[in-house]
Write an enzyme that holds these catalytic residues in place. Structure first.
Site, PDB file in Angstrom:
ATOM      1  CG  ASP A 140      -2.310   0.598   1.010  1.00 56.35           C
ATOM      2  OD1 ASP A 140      -2.328   1.858   0.866  1.00 56.35           O
ATOM      3  OD2 ASP A 140      -3.227  -0.161   0.986  1.00 56.35           O
TER       4      ASP A 140
ATOM      5  CG  ASP B 135      -3.663   1.145  18.701  1.00 59.80           C
ATOM      6  OD1 ASP B 135      -3.479   0.361  19.473  1.00 59.80           O
ATOM      7  OD2 ASP B 135      -4.950   1.696  18.455  1.00 59.80           O
TER       8      ASP B 135
ATOM      9  CG  HIS C 293      -5.342   3.770   1.274  1.00 59.68           C
ATOM     10  ND1 HIS C 293      -4.754   2.577   0.827  1.00 59.68           N
ATOM     11  CD2 HIS C 293      -6.442   3.763   0.975  1.00 59.68           C
ATOM     12  CE1 HIS C 293      -5.730   1.789   0.447  1.00 59.68           C
ATOM     13  NE2 HIS C 293      -7.068   2.417   0.537  1.00 59.68           N
TER      14      HIS C 293
ATOM     15  CB  VAL D 148      -9.125   1.233  16.901  1.00 61.48           C
ATOM     16  CG1 VAL D 148     -10.092   2.445  16.754  1.00 61.48           C
ATOM     17  CG2 VAL D 148      -7.605   1.181  16.055  1.00 61.48           C
TER      18      VAL D 148
ATOM     19  CG  ASN E  24     -14.369   1.060  -3.662  1.00 57.28           C
ATOM     20  OD1 ASN E  24     -14.543   0.037  -3.046  1.00 57.28           O
ATOM     21  ND2 ASN E  24     -13.317   1.779  -3.207  1.00 57.28           N
TER      22      ASN E  24
ATOM     23  CB  SER F 154      -9.586   0.491   0.498  1.00 63.90           C
ATOM     24  OG  SER F 154      -9.185   0.517  -0.588  1.00 63.90           O
TER      25      SER F 154
END
Length: 516
Positions: free
Chosen positions: A142, A151, A173, A190, A266, A372
């Protein structure tokens, strides 16, 4: 702070070899944290001192004082009517004024997508806020990964682009994708599907989200070189057209046992294009390649099945809870040599892909949408499966892993709504991380042949005791974990299967067994 993320869910035009935006992104409104009418006023150095100046301004303009700062800052807080803020700013003794805002503890959030695929109920994931690392390596092909994000467990990085010296993410991204797959279970930010899995940043996109077929193939080449270490690769990038070189590169990497998970795209179109044939110029690649696990996007707003999460309109598209996202690509056919059998034809399974909260560059967090985002949910599930059952070493092993996740996915009939908005009517299931490794207690015991007992022993002797338990599936299972064994003096060894061998040391006079 959360900013707007653009160019997510990229789609590569083969002729220009550039990545173009084709995704949705949602920014969290930063103004929501501002406390209306409350300000922090910082003063320039003054002989009068902050308390005297604070009192002067309060009397002069008629507002209520809050705190007075004397040591770390020279200044004060105050409740100010909006019409006098500019008047106070004009005083030469004021250094600056800023709005006060709510501050909150950085507790860990379990994103709705993680809950929706039941990763919280997967025993290997063991999501409990206590940091443990999943013993699997995931390559993120990516825009790189934020190498210092607290994290994420980033262990290596490589760059296939000119003019870049590091795999650090300047676009955002790749970091967002990485967090969905493997954000740490560390009590902050998260948590990802495979918490703390080792991440390899394979930077094939620039800080503007631009790349080429050659940079992506170079990234795949690096992953293949390290296939003895890397078990999973995520590609949330795509192309319209056909590239034999890209397919061959991925195929050779799969032959080394790397499971490739990719976004369906998409464009609301068939991944084989209008002609529904693989190998033509309107294909979505690599999504249409049979060598990869292709993932479509589910809309989920509450982390629960049943379609009770309501609906939202974003970018003139209507999104309803627990149906396929209106932008997701699909498949009406599948090539005969596809190594797996999916009800979604060339789509292996669906995963959440709308309003997904994850990590972002600069140590931050974002909400974004697109296939994605769906793809790394699947990459994380593959990592959990491998951590439980072992990695693949060839293409056949990769296909077995893909098929296992297909077979344990939740069918669309169980999602909740009668119409799941699947445009092809070939209904891929939703990833279910609980199904292949449920957390919690084992299934209910129907019978057990061992009652609570006490064994008295002569000193220096040993004894063999056998126990057996029957679960509701009728299979004989090891019950050592269901029984507490205790010695009078020191611990004993519980050895292999249903045969419980106790090595009796000098001084131990009895062993007691009781159910937990």
């Amino acid at each position: 702070m959360i900013k707007k993320l653009v160019f997510l869910g990229a789609c590569m035009a083969v002729i220009s070899a550039l990545l173009l935006s084709a995704s949705l992104a949602t920014a969290v409104n930063d103004d929501a944290h501002i406390i209306p009418g409350q300000y922090i006023i910082v003063l320039r150095d003054s002989a009068l001192g902050p308390k005297s100046l604070a009192n002067e301004f309060s009397r002069r303009f008629g507002f209520s004082l809050g705190h007075v700062f004397r040591h770390a800052l020279q200044g004060f807080s105050a409740f100010l009517p909006d019409d006098i803020v500019d008047k106070i700013k004009s005083d030469p003794r004021i250094k600056y004024i800023e709005k006060d805002r709510t501050v909150y503890a950085f507790e860990q959030i379990i994103p709705t997508g993680v809950s929706r695929i039941k990763a919280t109920q997967n025993a290997v994931a063991n999501i409990d806020g206590l940091e443990e690392e999943i013993d699997v390596d995931i390559a993120i092909i990516d825009s790189g990964i934020d190498l210092d994000h607290p994290d994420l467990n980033v262990v290596s990085n490589v760059v296939t682009l000119p003019f870049y010296q590091t795999g650090n993410d300047y676009f955002g991204h790749g970091t967002h994708v990485a967090g969905i797959a493997a954000a740490k279970d560390n009590g902050i930010g998260v948590v990802g599907v495979a918490p703390g899995a080792r991440l390899h940043a394979v930077k094939v996109l620039s800080g503007l989200g631009l790349g080429s077929l050659s940079t992506i193939i170079a990234g795949i080449d690096w992953v293949t070189e390290h296939a003895d270490e890397i078990e999973v690769a995520n590609m949330s990038v795509g192309a319209i057209g056909h590239s034999e070189a890209l397919r061959e590169a991925i195929g050779n990497s799969v032959n080394r046992g790397v499971v490739y998970v990719v976004a369906a795209g998409n464009e609301s179109k068939d991944i084989y294009g209008r002609d529904r044939r693989l190998g033509t110029r309107d294909d979505v690649i690599p999504a249409s390649f049979p060598e990869v696990a292709t993932v479509s996007a589910l809309t989920d707003f509450d982390g629960l099945e049943g379609g009770q999460g309501g609906s939202k309109t974003m970018k003139n598209l209507l999104f309803e809870d627990d149906i396929l996202a209106p932008f997701t690509n699909y498949s009406k056919t599948v090539v005969s040599d596809n190594p797996v059998n999916s009800p979604g034809k060339a789509i292996d399974f669906a995963a959440p892909g709308v309003n997904i909260l994850s990590t972002y560059k600069g140590g931050e967090y974002y909400v974004a949408s697109g296939t994605s985002m769906s793809s790394p949910y699947a990459a994380g599930c593959v990592a959990l499966y491998i951590a439980k059952y072992g990695r693949a070493y060839d293409a056949a092993g990769v296909a077995e892993i893909r098929q296992a996740l297909i077979d344990t996915a939740d069918p669309q009939s169980a999602w909740g709504p009668a119409d799941t908005n699947d445009p092809d009517r070939y209904d891929e299931g939703l990833l279910n991380a609980e199904a292949f490794d449920p957390a919690g207690p084992p299934p209910n015991l129907l019978s057990i042949s061992l009652a609570p007992l006490t064994i008295a022993l002569p000193k220096g002797r040993s004894v063999q005791c056998t126990a057996a338990g029957f679960y509701d599936n009728g299979n004989l299972k090891d019950i050592t974990t269901l029984v507490n064994w205790a010695c009078a003096d020191e611990s004993i060894a519980i050895i292999n299967g249903t045969g419980l061998a106790f090595g009796i040391n000098e001084g131990i006079t009895q062993i007691t067994a009781s159910f937990q």
